[in-house]
Scaffold this motif. Sequence first.
Motif, PDB file in Angstrom:
ATOM      1  N   HIS A   1      11.905  -7.610 -14.977  1.00 20.25           N
ATOM      2  CA  HIS A   1      10.813  -7.177 -14.107  1.00 20.25           C
ATOM      3  C   HIS A   1      11.364  -6.442 -12.877  1.00 20.25           C
ATOM      4  N   VAL A   2      12.374  -7.015 -12.236  1.00 21.55           N
ATOM      5  CA  VAL A   2      12.990  -6.380 -11.069  1.00 21.55           C
ATOM      6  C   VAL A   2      13.638  -5.062 -11.466  1.00 21.55           C
ATOM      7  N   PHE A   3      14.287  -5.042 -12.615  1.00 14.12           N
ATOM      8  CA  PHE A   3      14.913  -3.822 -13.108  1.00 14.12           C
ATOM      9  C   PHE A   3      13.878  -2.719 -13.288  1.00 14.12           C
ATOM     10  N   MET A   4      12.745  -3.064 -13.901  1.00 14.02           N
ATOM     11  CA  MET A   4      11.696  -2.076 -14.145  1.00 14.02           C
ATOM     12  C   MET A   4      11.096  -1.562 -12.836  1.00 14.02           C
ATOM     13  N   GLU A   5      10.925  -2.451 -11.867  1.00 13.02           N
ATOM     14  CA  GLU A   5      10.288  -2.055 -10.611  1.00 13.02           C
ATOM     15  C   GLU A   5      11.192  -1.232  -9.712  1.00 13.02           C
ATOM     16  N   THR A   6      12.465  -1.541  -9.687  1.00 12.85           N
ATOM     17  CA  THR A   6      13.327  -0.919  -8.682  1.00 12.85           C
ATOM     18  C   THR A   6      14.285   0.118  -9.229  1.00 12.85           C
ATOM     19  N   LEU A   7      14.919  -0.163 -10.334  1.00 12.46           N
ATOM     20  CA  LEU A   7      15.975   0.729 -10.806  1.00 12.46           C
ATOM     21  C   LEU A   7      15.487   1.825 -11.737  1.00 12.46           C
ATOM     22  N   LEU A   8      14.464   1.558 -12.517  1.00 11.83           N
ATOM     23  CA  LEU A   8      13.997   2.542 -13.482  1.00 11.83           C
ATOM     24  C   LEU A   8      13.497   3.839 -12.849  1.00 11.83           C
ATOM     25  N   PRO A   9      12.755   3.786 -11.733  1.00 12.52           N
ATOM     26  CA  PRO A   9      12.363   5.058 -11.100  1.00 12.52           C
ATOM     27  C   PRO A   9      13.565   5.913 -10.679  1.00 12.52           C
ATOM     28  N   ILE A  10      14.637   5.273 -10.290  1.00 10.70           N
ATOM     29  CA  ILE A  10      15.849   6.019  -9.928  1.00 10.70           C
ATOM     30  C   ILE A  10      16.439   6.682 -11.162  1.00 10.70           C
ATOM     31  N   VAL A  11      16.445   5.972 -12.270  1.00 13.99           N
ATOM     32  CA  VAL A  11      16.980   6.515 -13.522  1.00 13.99           C
ATOM     33  C   VAL A  11      16.168   7.729 -13.971  1.00 13.99           C
ATOM     34  N   PHE A  12      14.857   7.661 -13.789  1.00 12.14           N
ATOM     35  CA  PHE A  12      13.975   8.742 -14.224  1.00 12.14           C
ATOM     36  C   PHE A  12      13.899   9.909 -13.242  1.00 12.14           C
TER      37      PHE A  12
ATOM     38  N   LEU B   1       5.081   8.367 -13.949  1.00  8.83           N
ATOM     39  CA  LEU B   1       5.788   7.107 -14.207  1.00  8.83           C
ATOM     40  C   LEU B   1       5.842   6.237 -12.953  1.00  8.83           C
ATOM     41  N   ILE B   2       5.953   6.867 -11.800  1.00 10.80           N
ATOM     42  CA  ILE B   2       5.928   6.115 -10.546  1.00 10.80           C
ATOM     43  C   ILE B   2       4.547   5.498 -10.332  1.00 10.80           C
ATOM     44  N   LYS B   3       3.493   6.221 -10.685  1.00 10.85           N
ATOM     45  CA  LYS B   3       2.139   5.676 -10.552  1.00 10.85           C
ATOM     46  C   LYS B   3       1.936   4.454 -11.441  1.00 10.85           C
ATOM     47  N   ILE B   4       2.384   4.526 -12.680  1.00  4.97           N
ATOM     48  CA  ILE B   4       2.222   3.369 -13.572  1.00  4.97           C
ATOM     49  C   ILE B   4       3.107   2.216 -13.103  1.00  4.97           C
ATOM     50  N   ASN B   5       4.256   2.553 -12.546  1.00  4.78           N
ATOM     51  CA  ASN B   5       5.145   1.542 -11.979  1.00  4.78           C
ATOM     52  C   ASN B   5       4.458   0.827 -10.819  1.00  4.78           C
ATOM     53  N   HIS B   6       3.832   1.587  -9.924  1.00  4.33           N
ATOM     54  CA  HIS B   6       3.126   0.982  -8.786  1.00  4.33           C
ATOM     55  C   HIS B   6       1.938   0.143  -9.248  1.00  4.33           C
ATOM     56  N   PHE B   7       1.274   0.587 -10.306  1.00  2.00           N
ATOM     57  CA  PHE B   7       0.162  -0.192 -10.849  1.00  2.00           C
ATOM     58  C   PHE B   7       0.630  -1.584 -11.251  1.00  2.00           C
ATOM     59  N   PHE B   8       1.694  -1.659 -12.035  1.00  2.00           N
ATOM     60  CA  PHE B   8       2.179  -2.963 -12.484  1.00  2.00           C
ATOM     61  C   PHE B   8       2.788  -3.766 -11.340  1.00  2.00           C
ATOM     62  N   LYS B   9       3.389  -3.094 -10.381  1.00  2.00           N
ATOM     63  CA  LYS B   9       3.925  -3.786  -9.211  1.00  2.00           C
ATOM     64  C   LYS B   9       2.781  -4.428  -8.426  1.00  2.00           C
ATOM     65  N   ASP B  10       1.703  -3.686  -8.229  1.00  3.46           N
ATOM     66  CA  ASP B  10       0.531  -4.237  -7.533  1.00  3.46           C
ATOM     67  C   ASP B  10      -0.107  -5.364  -8.332  1.00  3.46           C
ATOM     68  N   LEU B  11      -0.184  -5.188  -9.631  1.00  2.00           N
ATOM     69  CA  LEU B  11      -0.789  -6.198 -10.494  1.00  2.00           C
ATOM     70  C   LEU B  11      -0.022  -7.519 -10.436  1.00  2.00           C
ATOM     71  N   CYS B  12       1.286  -7.440 -10.295  1.00  6.37           N
ATOM     72  CA  CYS B  12       2.131  -8.638 -10.279  1.00  6.37           C
ATOM     73  C   CYS B  12       2.404  -9.155  -8.871  1.00  6.37           C
ATOM     74  N   SER B  13       1.753  -8.588  -7.869  1.00 12.93           N
ATOM     75  CA  SER B  13       1.993  -9.025  -6.497  1.00 12.93           C
ATOM     76  C   SER B  13       1.465 -10.441  -6.287  1.00 12.93           C
ATOM     77  N   ALA B  14       1.946 -11.074  -5.256  1.00 14.45           N
ATOM     78  CA  ALA B  14       1.571 -12.463  -4.983  1.00 14.45           C
ATOM     79  C   ALA B  14       0.102 -12.595  -4.607  1.00 14.45           C
ATOM     80  N   THR B  15      -0.449 -11.572  -3.959  1.00 19.70           N
ATOM     81  CA  THR B  15      -1.855 -11.621  -3.575  1.00 19.70           C
ATOM     82  C   THR B  15      -2.557 -10.351  -4.017  1.00 19.70           C
ATOM     83  N   LEU B  16      -3.781 -10.511  -4.444  1.00 18.47           N
ATOM     84  CA  LEU B  16      -4.628  -9.381  -4.829  1.00 18.47           C
ATOM     85  C   LEU B  16      -5.949  -9.500  -4.075  1.00 18.47           C
TER      86      LEU B  16
END
Length: 100
Positions: free
Chosen positions: A21-32, A43-58
Amino acid sequence: MARWVDVVKGRIHGLKSHDCHVFMETLLPIVFSSLPMHVLNLLIKINHFFKDLCSATLNNESLTRMEQNIPIIICMLERIFPPGFFDSMKHLPICVVSNL
């Protein structure tokens, strides 16, 4: 991280789900980052979507925004990537946000 990487085989192994999960959120955008900007931004937008979805508070505002944005993001992905890239799970983010 060095213990997870096998340079000879070109593989990453032994990651726990949180590590992935951390790899997908932080390192993958750099790779792409070498991709064309319209693909990278999507890809950054979909990344932010899942990051927001998995946040501690919604809150209701962010859920409403996510529910409005994810169909657009998926449609844009479908315009860039071939149909074989997707499976039936591509609509899962729409259902997840709608049911929260």
